[in-house]
Design a protein around this motif. Structure first.
Motif, PDB file in Angstrom:
ATOM      1  N   ARG A 162      41.856 -13.590  35.710  1.00  0.00           N
ATOM      2  CA  ARG A 162      42.404 -13.723  37.151  1.00  0.00           C
ATOM      3  C   ARG A 162      41.369 -15.207  37.918  1.00  0.00           C
ATOM      4  NH1 ARG A 162      41.785  -8.517  41.418  1.00  0.00           N
ATOM      5  NH2 ARG A 162      43.177  -9.658  42.791  1.00  0.00           N
ATOM      6  N   SER A 220      46.994  -2.035  32.456  1.00  0.00           N
ATOM      7  CA  SER A 220      47.080  -2.923  33.351  1.00  0.00           C
ATOM      8  C   SER A 220      46.120  -2.765  34.638  1.00  0.00           C
ATOM      9  CB  SER A 220      48.008  -2.438  34.406  1.00  0.00           C
ATOM     10  OG  SER A 220      48.786  -1.002  34.397  1.00  0.00           O
ATOM     11  N   SER A 257      44.978  -6.790  37.357  1.00  0.00           N
ATOM     12  CA  SER A 257      46.377  -6.783  37.170  1.00  0.00           C
ATOM     13  C   SER A 257      46.210  -7.086  35.224  1.00  0.00           C
ATOM     14  CB  SER A 257      47.216  -7.728  37.812  1.00  0.00           C
ATOM     15  OG  SER A 257      47.342  -8.725  37.341  1.00  0.00           O
ATOM     16  N   SER A 258      47.721  -6.713  35.598  1.00  0.00           N
ATOM     17  CA  SER A 258      48.426  -6.791  33.618  1.00  0.00           C
ATOM     18  C   SER A 258      48.161  -8.051  33.299  1.00  0.00           C
ATOM     19  CB  SER A 258      49.508  -6.066  33.995  1.00  0.00           C
ATOM     20  OG  SER A 258      50.131  -6.821  34.261  1.00  0.00           O
ATOM     21  N   THR A 259      48.674  -9.666  34.925  1.00  0.00           N
ATOM     22  CA  THR A 259      48.664 -10.784  35.091  1.00  0.00           C
ATOM     23  C   THR A 259      47.611 -11.493  33.670  1.00  0.00           C
ATOM     24  OG1 THR A 259      50.400 -10.209  36.421  1.00  0.00           O
ATOM     25  CG2 THR A 259      49.931 -12.900  35.792  1.00  0.00           C
ATOM     26  N   TYR A 260      46.721 -10.854  33.839  1.00  0.00           N
ATOM     27  CA  TYR A 260      45.595 -11.785  34.086  1.00  0.00           C
ATOM     28  C   TYR A 260      44.397 -11.726  32.515  1.00  0.00           C
ATOM     29  CZ  TYR A 260      47.051 -13.141  37.979  1.00  0.00           C
ATOM     30  OH  TYR A 260      48.168 -13.996  39.484  1.00  0.00           O
ATOM     31  N   GLY A 288      48.553 -12.261  29.462  1.00  0.00           N
ATOM     32  CA  GLY A 288      49.683 -11.423  30.322  1.00  0.00           C
ATOM     33  C   GLY A 288      49.293  -9.788  29.836  1.00  0.00           C
TER      34      GLY A 288
END
Lengths: 108, 123
Positions: free
Chosen positions: A93, A68, A30-33, A51
């Motif tokens: 992640r 992403s 994902s793009s968060t991690y 991020g």
């Protein structure tokens, strides 16, 4: 374990040019991690981006991150001689938090 | 300003032990998890170990599990790495690294790095 593959291995560009560094994950993070670090010669790594696209404190807006899922990009616009470094991506992640093998940026 | 200063690196023979230390300042040490990350000469970055803010949770890379022990002393703002049964492949620059949360295994990146201390394992 998530494997991160960075390309190219080495990038040689002239001052003022634009650099595009790639990081591909073996599975979605994902793009968060996703983070990017800069390691200048003889120095410790420094956080650039987290991020996938958020610049860390004090990082100039010449640096930008995007992506992403499994494909991420670090872009350096208007290269300066001080940008000579190895750039690493890292996913966070889950454990183990692995790093890519790095892209070495050279300035002609 | 955050400062992380590692010490204790040395040249040691295979099979011997070494203890690394990291002195932290510029932030509330016991609010954050801490990690060790290493870099072999001319190579990339490898996570070694992490510890949560209260020492209740710790983790290790498979390559060091059973040989290395991470610990911290919040009263002294210090992080440690006890390294036993050292091997040639443990030769690296060891960085003390600050996590952004208090639990070492949470989804978080590393916002500050020390300058590293060099461990060389050779006969």
């Amino acid at each position: 374990e998530i494997v991160l593959t960075q390309s190219p291995g080495t990038l040689s560009l002239s001052p003022g040019e634009r650099a595009t560094l790639s990081c591909r994950a073996s599975q979605s993070v994902s793009s968060t991690y996703l983070a990017w670090y800069q390691q200048k010669p003889g120095q410790a790594p420094r956080l650039l981006i987290y991020g996938a696209s958020t610049r860390a404190t004090g990082i100039p807006d010449r640096f930008s991150g995007s992506g992403s899922g499994t494909d991420f990009t670090l872009t350096l616009s208007r290269l300066e001689p001080e940008d000579v470094a190895v750039y690493y991506c890292q996913h966070y992640r889950r454990s183990p938090r692995t790093f890519g093998q790095g892209t070495k940026l050279e300035i002609k | 300003e955050v400062h992380l200063v590692e010490s204790g690196g040395d040249l040691v023979q295979p099979g011997r032990s070494l203890r690394l230390s990291c002195a932290a300042s510029g932030f509330t040490f016991d609010d954050y998890a801490m990690h060790w990350v290493r870099q072999a000469p001319g190579k990339g970055l490898e996570w070694v170990s992490g510890i949560s803010w209260n020492s209740n949770d710790r983790g290790y890379a498979d390559s060091v599990k059973g040989r290395f022990t991470i610990s911290r002393d919040n009263a002294k703002n210090s992080l440690y790495l006890q390294m036993n049964s050292l091997r040639a492949e443990d030769t690296a620059l060891y960085y003390c690294v600050k996590h952004i949360t208090n639990y070492y295994d949470s989804s978080g990146y590393y916002d500050y790095w020390g300058q590293g201390t060099l461990v060389t394992v050779s006969s």
